[in-house]
Design a protein around this motif. Structure first.
Motif, PDB file in Angstrom:
ATOM      1  N   GLY A 141     -20.096 -20.442 -11.039  1.00 44.60           N
ATOM      2  CA  GLY A 141     -19.723 -21.766 -11.515  1.00 44.60           C
ATOM      3  C   GLY A 141     -18.504 -22.286 -10.781  1.00 44.60           C
ATOM      4  O   GLY A 141     -17.724 -21.528 -10.205  1.00 44.60           O
ATOM      5  N   CYS A 142     -18.370 -23.587 -10.782  1.00 44.21           N
ATOM      6  CA  CYS A 142     -17.194 -24.245 -10.232  1.00 44.21           C
ATOM      7  C   CYS A 142     -16.893 -25.423 -11.151  1.00 44.21           C
ATOM      8  O   CYS A 142     -17.807 -26.143 -11.572  1.00 44.21           O
ATOM      9  CB  CYS A 142     -17.478 -24.706  -8.798  1.00 44.21           C
ATOM     10  SG  CYS A 142     -15.996 -25.227  -7.901  1.00 44.21           S
ATOM     11  N   HIS A 143     -15.627 -25.609 -11.471  1.00 41.64           N
ATOM     12  CA  HIS A 143     -15.228 -26.575 -12.496  1.00 41.64           C
ATOM     13  C   HIS A 143     -14.074 -27.420 -11.978  1.00 41.64           C
ATOM     14  O   HIS A 143     -13.149 -26.913 -11.343  1.00 41.64           O
ATOM     15  CB  HIS A 143     -14.805 -25.797 -13.749  1.00 41.64           C
ATOM     16  CG  HIS A 143     -14.249 -26.639 -14.832  1.00 41.64           C
ATOM     17  ND1 HIS A 143     -12.931 -26.569 -15.217  1.00 41.64           N
ATOM     18  CD2 HIS A 143     -14.822 -27.570 -15.633  1.00 41.64           C
ATOM     19  CE1 HIS A 143     -12.728 -27.417 -16.212  1.00 41.64           C
ATOM     20  NE2 HIS A 143     -13.860 -28.034 -16.477  1.00 41.64           N
TER      21      HIS A 143
ATOM     22  N   GLU B 102     -11.529 -30.868 -13.291  1.00 39.24           N
ATOM     23  CA  GLU B 102     -11.137 -31.842 -14.299  1.00 39.24           C
ATOM     24  C   GLU B 102     -10.563 -33.061 -13.592  1.00 39.24           C
ATOM     25  O   GLU B 102      -9.978 -32.945 -12.509  1.00 39.24           O
ATOM     26  CB  GLU B 102     -10.097 -31.251 -15.247  1.00 39.24           C
ATOM     27  CG  GLU B 102     -10.642 -30.100 -16.069  1.00 39.24           C
ATOM     28  CD  GLU B 102      -9.585 -29.474 -16.976  1.00 39.24           C
ATOM     29  OE1 GLU B 102      -8.372 -29.614 -16.686  1.00 39.24           O
ATOM     30  OE2 GLU B 102      -9.975 -28.831 -17.951  1.00 39.24           O
TER      31      GLU B 102
ATOM     32  N   GLU C 206     -14.596 -33.820 -17.097  1.00 40.19           N
ATOM     33  CA  GLU C 206     -14.746 -32.625 -16.278  1.00 40.19           C
ATOM     34  C   GLU C 206     -16.160 -32.567 -15.732  1.00 40.19           C
ATOM     35  O   GLU C 206     -17.082 -33.174 -16.273  1.00 40.19           O
ATOM     36  CB  GLU C 206     -14.434 -31.384 -17.106  1.00 40.19           C
ATOM     37  CG  GLU C 206     -15.316 -31.215 -18.335  1.00 40.19           C
ATOM     38  CD  GLU C 206     -14.776 -30.185 -19.291  1.00 40.19           C
ATOM     39  OE1 GLU C 206     -14.233 -29.163 -18.841  1.00 40.19           O
ATOM     40  OE2 GLU C 206     -14.912 -30.393 -20.503  1.00 40.19           O
TER      41      GLU C 206
ATOM     42  N   LEU D  82     -18.883 -29.637 -14.104  1.00 41.18           N
ATOM     43  CA  LEU D  82     -19.194 -28.217 -13.934  1.00 41.18           C
ATOM     44  C   LEU D  82     -20.424 -28.099 -13.058  1.00 41.18           C
ATOM     45  O   LEU D  82     -21.435 -28.757 -13.316  1.00 41.18           O
ATOM     46  CB  LEU D  82     -19.455 -27.565 -15.304  1.00 41.18           C
ATOM     47  CG  LEU D  82     -19.992 -26.141 -15.303  1.00 41.18           C
ATOM     48  CD1 LEU D  82     -18.969 -25.165 -14.717  1.00 41.18           C
ATOM     49  CD2 LEU D  82     -20.385 -25.717 -16.720  1.00 41.18           C
TER      50      LEU D  82
ATOM     51  N   CYS E 128     -17.592 -34.982  -6.999  1.00 43.41           N
ATOM     52  CA  CYS E 128     -16.743 -35.678  -7.964  1.00 43.41           C
ATOM     53  C   CYS E 128     -16.146 -36.941  -7.343  1.00 43.41           C
ATOM     54  O   CYS E 128     -16.145 -38.003  -7.965  1.00 43.41           O
ATOM     55  CB  CYS E 128     -15.642 -34.736  -8.458  1.00 43.41           C
ATOM     56  SG  CYS E 128     -14.676 -35.369  -9.838  1.00 43.41           S
TER      57      CYS E 128
ATOM     58  N   PRO F  61     -10.624 -27.868  -7.798  1.00 38.40           N
ATOM     59  CA  PRO F  61     -11.735 -27.151  -8.431  1.00 38.40           C
ATOM     60  C   PRO F  61     -11.442 -25.659  -8.550  1.00 38.40           C
ATOM     61  O   PRO F  61     -10.762 -25.077  -7.701  1.00 38.40           O
ATOM     62  CB  PRO F  61     -12.906 -27.395  -7.480  1.00 38.40           C
ATOM     63  CG  PRO F  61     -12.524 -28.611  -6.701  1.00 38.40           C
ATOM     64  CD  PRO F  61     -11.032 -28.554  -6.586  1.00 38.40           C
TER      65      PRO F  61
ATOM     66  N   ALA G 281     -18.561 -19.741 -16.894  1.00 36.45           N
ATOM     67  CA  ALA G 281     -19.320 -20.979 -16.691  1.00 36.45           C
ATOM     68  C   ALA G 281     -20.220 -21.249 -17.893  1.00 36.45           C
ATOM     69  O   ALA G 281     -20.316 -22.384 -18.361  1.00 36.45           O
ATOM     70  CB  ALA G 281     -20.146 -20.891 -15.410  1.00 36.45           C
TER      71      ALA G 281
ATOM     72  N   LEU H 293     -18.082 -22.478 -20.844  1.00 35.47           N
ATOM     73  CA  LEU H 293     -17.669 -23.865 -20.642  1.00 35.47           C
ATOM     74  C   LEU H 293     -18.850 -24.809 -20.841  1.00 35.47           C
ATOM     75  O   LEU H 293     -18.715 -25.868 -21.458  1.00 35.47           O
ATOM     76  CB  LEU H 293     -17.063 -24.049 -19.255  1.00 35.47           C
ATOM     77  CG  LEU H 293     -16.557 -25.451 -18.919  1.00 35.47           C
ATOM     78  CD1 LEU H 293     -15.498 -25.926 -19.913  1.00 35.47           C
ATOM     79  CD2 LEU H 293     -16.005 -25.483 -17.506  1.00 35.47           C
TER      80      LEU H 293
END
Length: 158
Positions: free
Chosen positions: A42-44, A46, A54, A56, A97, A116, A124, A127
């Motif tokens: 996963g990569c997140h 905000e 956010e 994800l 994003c 990120p 992940a 979240l």
């Protein structure tokens, strides 16, 4: 779920993966739980500004070498190191994003996008469960890649 934002997320993610990493994707109509049956990362990120939220991204580990190799212009038989794969994933999410927010908030809107962060599959999933249960709603895009799947989820506070 916000269908308008989901459609936009699907469009932007597919365009970005194609233009940034030469990866062609197609809408994935299989069970969204299928990605958890394989190794995934996963990569997140905000963001804040006129709206905050956010994004994800969850991607099959099998797809990460191609993503990285294509982004870096490496030969097909070269396997990029794990740290480069993680950097490429962060950059891909950052670009997604950055392309998505002006389409939502307008071209004059100014957003602050945080760096990120990479998440293991457990973090992940946790979240994602939070995003899906947020009463403000979320958007999603499920993509099928040559080497696995890619899912994106967005929570947006307007």
């Amino acid at each position: 779920m916000n269908q308008e934002h989901s459609d936009l997320l699907m469009e932007i993610a597919a365009q970005t993966l194609e233009q940034l990493a030469f990866i062609f994707s197609f809408p994935d109509d299989t069970d969204p739980e299928a990605i958890w049956e394989e190794a995934a990362t996963g990569c997140h990120v905000e963001f804040s500004g006129p709206s905050q939220g956010e994004l994800l991204l969850i991607i099959s580990n099998a797809a990460m070498p191609e993503l990285t190799s294509n982004m870096l212009g490496m030969e097909e038989d070269e396997v990029p190191p794990e740290d480069q794969q993680r950097d490429a994933l962060r950059e891909a999410l950052n670009v997604i994003c950055g392309n998505l927010l002006p389409r939502i908030g307008g071209t004059e809107a100014v957003y602050d996008i945080q760096p990120p962060k990479i998440l293991d599959a457990g973090a992940a999933r946790s979240l994602l469960d939070q995003i899906k249960t947020d009463p403000r709603g979320y958007a999603s895009a499920l993509l099928s890649l040559d080497d696995g799947g890619c899912q994106l989820y967005m929570r947006l506070d307007m």
